[in-house]
Design a protein around this motif. Structure first.
Motif, mmCIF file in Angstrom:
data_model
loop_
_atom_site.group_PDB
_atom_site.id
_atom_site.type_symbol
_atom_site.label_atom_id
_atom_site.label_comp_id
_atom_site.label_asym_id
_atom_site.label_seq_id
_atom_site.Cartn_x
_atom_site.Cartn_y
_atom_site.Cartn_z
ATOM 1 N N MET A 331 0.848 -1.198 0.000
ATOM 2 C CA MET A 331 0.000 0.000 0.000
ATOM 3 C C MET A 331 0.875 1.235 0.000
ATOM 4 O O MET A 331 2.097 1.151 0.227
ATOM 5 N N ASP A 332 0.246 2.388 -0.222
ATOM 6 C CA ASP A 332 1.025 3.624 -0.273
ATOM 7 C C ASP A 332 1.372 4.096 1.141
ATOM 8 O O ASP A 332 0.906 3.539 2.143
ATOM 9 N N SER A 333 2.177 5.134 1.230
ATOM 10 C CA SER A 333 2.717 5.583 2.523
ATOM 11 C C SER A 333 1.623 6.073 3.467
ATOM 12 O O SER A 333 1.695 5.868 4.681
ATOM 13 N N ARG A 334 0.596 6.721 2.928
ATOM 14 C CA ARG A 334 -0.466 7.227 3.790
ATOM 15 C C ARG A 334 -1.278 6.081 4.387
ATOM 16 O O ARG A 334 -1.628 6.107 5.579
ATOM 17 N N GLN A 335 -1.546 5.066 3.599
ATOM 18 C CA GLN A 335 -2.265 3.904 4.115
ATOM 19 C C GLN A 335 -1.422 3.153 5.140
ATOM 20 O O GLN A 335 -1.934 2.676 6.159
ATOM 21 N N ARG A 336 -0.125 3.062 4.876
ATOM 22 C CA ARG A 336 0.756 2.401 5.854
ATOM 23 C C ARG A 336 0.778 3.177 7.172
ATOM 24 O O ARG A 336 0.797 2.586 8.257
ATOM 25 N N ALA A 337 0.764 4.501 7.082
ATOM 26 C CA ALA A 337 0.746 5.312 8.303
ATOM 27 C C ALA A 337 -0.510 5.035 9.122
ATOM 28 O O ALA A 337 -0.463 4.955 10.360
ATOM 29 N N LEU A 338 -1.644 4.861 8.440
ATOM 30 C CA LEU A 338 -2.884 4.548 9.145
ATOM 31 C C LEU A 338 -2.786 3.190 9.833
ATOM 32 O O LEU A 338 -3.197 3.034 10.991
ATOM 33 N N VAL A 339 -2.234 2.196 9.147
ATOM 34 C CA VAL A 339 -2.089 0.864 9.746
ATOM 35 C C VAL A 339 -1.179 0.927 10.970
ATOM 36 O O VAL A 339 -1.461 0.324 12.012
ATOM 37 N N HIS A 340 -0.079 1.671 10.871
ATOM 38 C CA HIS A 340 0.831 1.818 12.014
ATOM 39 C C HIS A 340 0.110 2.459 13.204
ATOM 40 O O HIS A 340 0.251 2.008 14.351
ATOM 41 N N ASN A 341 -0.666 3.507 12.947
ATOM 42 C CA ASN A 341 -1.369 4.200 14.033
ATOM 43 C C ASN A 341 -2.436 3.316 14.668
ATOM 44 O O ASN A 341 -2.587 3.291 15.898
ATOM 45 N N MET A 342 -3.181 2.584 13.844
ATOM 46 C CA MET A 342 -4.203 1.696 14.394
ATOM 47 C C MET A 342 -3.563 0.576 15.203
ATOM 48 O O MET A 342 -4.070 0.186 16.265
ATOM 49 N N ALA A 343 -2.442 0.057 14.724
ATOM 50 C CA ALA A 343 -1.739 -0.998 15.463
ATOM 51 C C ALA A 343 -1.273 -0.483 16.823
ATOM 52 O O ALA A 343 -1.372 -1.182 17.840
ATOM 53 N N LYS A 344 -0.792 0.745 16.851
ATOM 54 C CA LYS A 344 -0.348 1.328 18.120
ATOM 55 C C LYS A 344 -1.520 1.487 19.082
ATOM 56 O O LYS A 344 -1.409 1.168 20.273
ATOM 57 N N ASP A 345 -2.657 1.967 18.585
ATOM 58 C CA ASP A 345 -3.835 2.139 19.443
ATOM 59 C C ASP A 345 -4.345 0.807 19.981
ATOM 60 O O ASP A 345 -4.927 0.751 21.069
ATOM 61 N N LEU A 346 -4.132 -0.267 19.218
ATOM 62 C CA LEU A 346 -4.612 -1.592 19.616
ATOM 63 C C LEU A 346 -3.540 -2.414 20.333
ATOM 64 O O LEU A 346 -3.738 -3.596 20.588
ATOM 65 N N ASN A 347 -2.400 -1.776 20.632
ATOM 66 C CA ASN A 347 -1.298 -2.437 21.347
ATOM 67 C C ASN A 347 -0.698 -3.599 20.563
ATOM 68 O O ASN A 347 -0.382 -4.652 21.120
ATOM 69 N N PHE A 348 -0.539 -3.413 19.264
ATOM 70 C CA PHE A 348 0.174 -4.367 18.424
ATOM 71 C C PHE A 348 1.494 -3.749 17.984
ATOM 72 O O PHE A 348 1.616 -2.525 17.886
ATOM 73 N N ASN A 349 2.452 -4.595 17.714
ATOM 74 C CA ASN A 349 3.704 -4.125 17.137
ATOM 75 C C ASN A 349 3.545 -4.066 15.619
ATOM 76 O O ASN A 349 2.879 -4.916 15.019
ATOM 77 N N SER A 350 4.148 -3.081 14.995
ATOM 78 C CA SER A 350 4.044 -2.961 13.541
ATOM 79 C C SER A 350 5.380 -2.531 12.961
ATOM 80 O O SER A 350 6.147 -1.809 13.609
ATOM 81 N N GLN A 351 5.639 -2.989 11.749
ATOM 82 C CA GLN A 351 6.847 -2.575 11.050
ATOM 83 C C GLN A 351 6.603 -2.655 9.548
ATOM 84 O O GLN A 351 5.824 -3.485 9.072
ATOM 85 N N ALA A 352 7.262 -1.756 8.831
ATOM 86 C CA ALA A 352 7.162 -1.749 7.375
ATOM 87 C C ALA A 352 8.248 -2.654 6.806
ATOM 88 O O ALA A 352 9.389 -2.651 7.276
ATOM 89 N N VAL A 353 7.880 -3.433 5.801
ATOM 90 C CA VAL A 353 8.793 -4.416 5.219
ATOM 91 C C VAL A 353 8.833 -4.217 3.706
ATOM 92 O O VAL A 353 7.804 -3.954 3.068
ATOM 93 N N GLY A 354 10.022 -4.368 3.134
ATOM 94 C CA GLY A 354 10.157 -4.317 1.683
ATOM 95 C C GLY A 354 10.461 -2.929 1.157
ATOM 96 O O GLY A 354 10.597 -1.960 1.908
ATOM 97 N N GLU A 355 10.563 -2.853 -0.150
ATOM 98 C CA GLU A 355 10.863 -1.608 -0.837
ATOM 99 C C GLU A 355 9.692 -1.217 -1.722
ATOM 100 O O GLU A 355 8.884 -2.049 -2.128
ATOM 101 N N GLU A 356 9.600 0.080 -1.999
ATOM 102 C CA GLU A 356 8.552 0.567 -2.896
ATOM 103 C C GLU A 356 8.721 -0.060 -4.280
ATOM 104 O O GLU A 356 9.852 -0.295 -4.718
ATOM 105 N N PRO A 357 7.658 -0.380 -4.989
ATOM 106 C CA PRO A 357 6.250 -0.152 -4.622
ATOM 107 C C PRO A 357 5.613 -1.342 -3.902
ATOM 108 O O PRO A 357 4.405 -1.373 -3.736
#
Length: 370
Positions: A331-357
């Motif tokens: 997904m694009d950077s803005r969607q990834r940012a949303l996933v990271h924020n939701m994971a933080k609110d739900l007490n999950f660990n999150s990390q971005a993997v791979g290279e664009e695109p």
């Protein structure tokens, strides 16, 4: 070569060291074993020589969470007083008692009065302090009764939640009002125990909505000849903020239902009707961060189906006992940012993997280490 501090007169050095120690000890621990004191003890031999005077003149405010905490603290004071290499007589002149530290959120927010007053009050916590007050050493000079209507773990771990919690009408009006009598009883018992030589004040955080209840306690105390004041923070009533769109989406996908039982004159919670409602039920109590709300709203306005699918995927991951990790599609950077924020609110660990695109987000089920 000695430092400028070491060249100062001894009395001045001692007073500087005394001022270097914190005035509040939260939670209360034996001062000798507190981190600030231990740090000073390891500076130099000269400082260690000054510390007996400093410790015996150190009079902080001890913050006590519960009657059991008070008992343990006094036990430690007595235990370690005789094992140190110098005569140690710790001062116990200022104390703050957290009245509702062990309160339960469900009890505080209980709104059904038909099953009795005990379902939505914590009289037992106040009465426990009534029993514990006589054990406070007589050398005490100031007693603060912290009447913040919020559980201790919330105040310590999630302080940003406290203002909104105590502004809730169920807390600021019903809960505080219901405890006027027992708080007044605690004030009277404290006054009877120590007399006029001890200053008794109310402290903590209260909503402006609780002003009338607070005034009642102060007025009734004045009638009883007890001069008390509220020296804490009174939070102004904030304008009502509309529910965030992400919360509305969860409510629409998994509505909370109640059923009225005529015979018992009460309503009962209706369990989720399908798998989707079961998966999203846990999201009703999530405090979404401001960043999450803004990002989700912005993305939902452009692609509502994707935003809804993201909620459903998180719900499935939350309730699955077999999944410990899940990889999202690229997904694009803005969607990834949303996933990271939701994971933080739900007490999950999150990390971005791979290279664009082809870069994607991986979330795992364990508490984030911030």
């Amino acid at each position: 070569m000695s430092s400028p501090f070491m060249s100062l007169p001894r009395e001045l050095r001692q007073r500087i060291l005394l001022l270097a120690l914190p005035q509040d000890v939260q939670p209360a621990v034996v001062p000798y074993f507190s981190l600030p004191v231990q740090n000073l003890l390891h500076i130099s031999r000269t400082v260690r020589q000054e510390m007996p005077w400093v410790l015996n003149n150190y009079s902080p405010r001890f913050y006590l969470r519960s009657p059991s905490h008070l008992a343990d603290f006094l036990s430690f004071l007595s235990k370690y007083r005789g094992v140190l290499s110098f005569e140690y007589k710790p001062k116990f002149e200022h104390v703050s008692l957290n009245i509702f530290h062990d309160a339960e959120v469900d009890t505080m927010q209980w709104t059904c009065y038909c099953r009795g007053r005990d379902m939505h009050t914590h009289d037992e916590l106040v009465n426990a302090w009534v029993v514990a007050v006589p054990t406070i050493p007589e050398q005490v000079k100031t007693i603060l009764l912290d009447i913040t209507p919020a559980p201790g773990p919330m105040r310590e771990d999630r302080p940003e939640w406290v203002p909104g919690f105590i502004q809730d009408n169920r807390i600021s009006k019903r809960f505080v009002t219901e405890h006027e009598a027992v708080l007044m009883h605690l004030v009277q018992c404290t006054q009877q125990q120590f007399g006029n030589g001890v200053s008794i004040q109310l402290s903590g955080q209260l909503s402006e909505k609780s002003r009338s209840s607070l005034d009642n306690v102060v007025a009734r105390s004045a009638v009883a000849g007890i001069d008390i004041r509220f020296v804490g923070d009174m939070l102004a009533v904030q304008p009502r903020i509309p529910r965030p769109q992400i919360w509305k989406a969860v409510q629409k996908l998994a509505p909370v239902r109640y059923r009225w039982i005529e015979e018992e004159n009460r309503s009962v919670y209706v369990p989720p009707r399908n798998e989707q409602e079961r998966q999203l039920a846990g999201m009703h109590s999530i405090h979404w961060s401001v960043d999450t709300q803004k990002l989700w709203t912005r993305i939902a306005n452009q692609d509502e189906a994707w935003a809804i699918a993201l909620l459903l995927k998180f719900g499935q991951f939350m309730t699955s006992g077999d999944l410990d990790r899940v990889d999202f599609s690229p997904m694009d950077s803005r969607q990834r940012a949303l996933v990271h924020n939701m994971a933080k609110d739900l007490n999950f660990n999150s990390q971005a993997v791979g290279e664009e695109p082809e870069r994607f987000v991986r979330i795992e089920k364990y508490t984030r280490n911030e």
